[in-house]
Scaffold this motif. Structure first.
Motif, short mmCIF file in Angstrom:
data_model
loop_
_atom_site.label_atom_id
_atom_site.label_comp_id
_atom_site.label_asym_id
_atom_site.label_seq_id
_atom_site.Cartn_x
_atom_site.Cartn_y
_atom_site.Cartn_z
N ILE A 14 9.86 7.66 70.27
CA ILE A 14 10.32 8.01 71.75
C ILE A 14 11.62 8.12 71.61
O ILE A 14 12.35 9.25 71.81
N ALA A 15 12.54 7.12 71.23
CA ALA A 15 13.98 6.93 71.09
C ALA A 15 14.45 6.95 69.72
O ALA A 15 13.64 6.85 68.91
N LYS A 16 15.75 7.00 69.68
CA LYS A 16 16.40 6.67 68.29
C LYS A 16 15.96 5.05 67.61
O LYS A 16 15.71 4.36 68.90
N PRO A 17 15.91 4.89 66.67
CA PRO A 17 15.68 3.42 66.12
C PRO A 17 16.48 2.32 67.06
O PRO A 17 18.02 2.71 67.06
N ASN A 18 15.97 1.47 67.40
CA ASN A 18 16.59 0.31 68.22
C ASN A 18 17.34 0.61 69.37
O ASN A 18 18.36 -0.13 69.94
N CYS A 19 16.74 1.73 69.92
CA CYS A 19 17.47 2.06 71.48
C CYS A 19 16.27 1.99 72.26
O CYS A 19 15.14 2.29 72.25
N PRO A 20 16.53 1.62 73.87
CA PRO A 20 15.80 1.56 74.86
C PRO A 20 15.04 2.96 75.01
O PRO A 20 15.43 3.90 74.89
N THR A 21 13.55 2.53 75.29
CA THR A 21 12.60 3.64 75.66
C THR A 21 12.29 3.77 76.98
O THR A 21 11.59 5.01 77.37
#
Length: 300
Positions: A32-39
């Motif tokens: 969904i999002a970049k790694p380790n980023c909020p989704t």
């Protein structure tokens, strides 16, 4: 008369499911999002190239704000946090609508509120033709003007003499009027006015309203004519969105230049939209804007 002005910064892409919590937003996800980023922020999924924080978005124009202050649950906002987002899809964004109003007492005009909404010219976002310009009232008319490459203006009348003249569910000019919107607008302004300051209908209709809303979301009821104006405006704002179209902005065909579509995805131009979208190829699903975002296999 008060004036409400919002500048819009936004883009959008597809939704999926996520798990985990991070400052009111969801993290640790499935393409969904970049790694380790909020989704997600509250119940709104935030897929890349959008991101909560500039490190998580494609660039600053995709940056969103997840506001946890003074809210029962986190709320997602565009840019620095002045316009609420209700949902993000692969081609559209749904945002809060702003209601223009004018109210009258037996002596004439009392109070009013006018709004306009503008999308920055460098943003690949426009108001959708799925929206309807709506006027509610029995002594009211409103003009809507806007601009894309050319100037646009239109109008709508809400007229009636008796409450019994009004039919629930109909919005064809008797107590309620709706008009279509052209494609490609980046700005609109609503000017609301009255014929006789509601002097002939004041007993059952003190206020007139004008607003933009997604087609089919507003169901007119004659009780709206006599509703408390703040309750009516809050109901519209909280349950009936405006639809925005989005594209990855480009002045050329997406096949004629390097595009942001990743592996196992294809680029396709949006007709009349000034840009393109990415889509996972047949047999694949996921986020076509992320590396390895489209997962699956080619159909046999």
């Amino acid at each position: 008369m008060l004036l409400d002005h919002f500048i819009i910064f936004m883009f959008i892409i597809p939704l999926t499911i996520a798990m985990g919590i991070f400052d009111g937003s969801t993290t640790i996800n499935n393409n969904i999002a970049k790694p380790n980023c909020p989704t997600a922020c509250g119940n709104v999924i935030v897929p890349y190239p959008f991101g909560i924080g500039t490190d998580c978005s494609l660039d600053y124009t995709f940056n969103l704000t997840c506001n946890t202050y003074n809210h029962e649950s986190p709320k997602l906002f565009i840019g620095d946090g002045n316009l609420r987002i209700y949902s993000i899809s692969e081609s559209e964004l749904r945002i809060i609508t702003i209601v223009s109003s004018q109210c009258y007492n037996q002596s004439g005009y009392v109070d009013g509120y006018t709004s306009y909404t503008s999308i920055r010219s460098d943003m690949p976002l426009t108001f959708s033709t799925k929206n309807k310009f709506t006027v509610v009232g029995c002594d009211d008319y409103a003009l809507i003007s806007g601009r894309d490459d050319t100037y646009f203006s239109g109008g709508c009348y809400g007229i009636c003499r008796e409450k019994d003249d009004v039919v629930d569910g109909e919005c064809s000019g008797i107590g309620c009027c709706q008009a279509s919107m052209p494609k490609g607008l980046k700005y609109y302004n609503i000017t609301l006015d009255t014929l006789n300051k509601h002097s002939d209908v004041w007993s059952f209709n003190e206020c007139g309203y004008g607003f933009l809303v997604e087609e089919g979301k507003y169901k007119f009821n004659k009780s709206d004519l006599s509703a408390n104006y703040q309750d009516f405006k809050n109901r519209i704002k909280s349950t009936m969105p405006i639809v925005l179209d989005w594209v990855i902005k480009s002045n050329k065909s997406c096949d004629a230049e390097v595009n942001v579509c990743k592996g196992n995805s294809s680029c396709y131009d949006v007709e009349g939209g000034g840009g393109y979208h990415c889509k996972c190829q047949d047999g694949y699903e996921g986020n076509p804007y992320l590396d390895e975002g489209c997962q699956g296999h080619s159909p046999i």
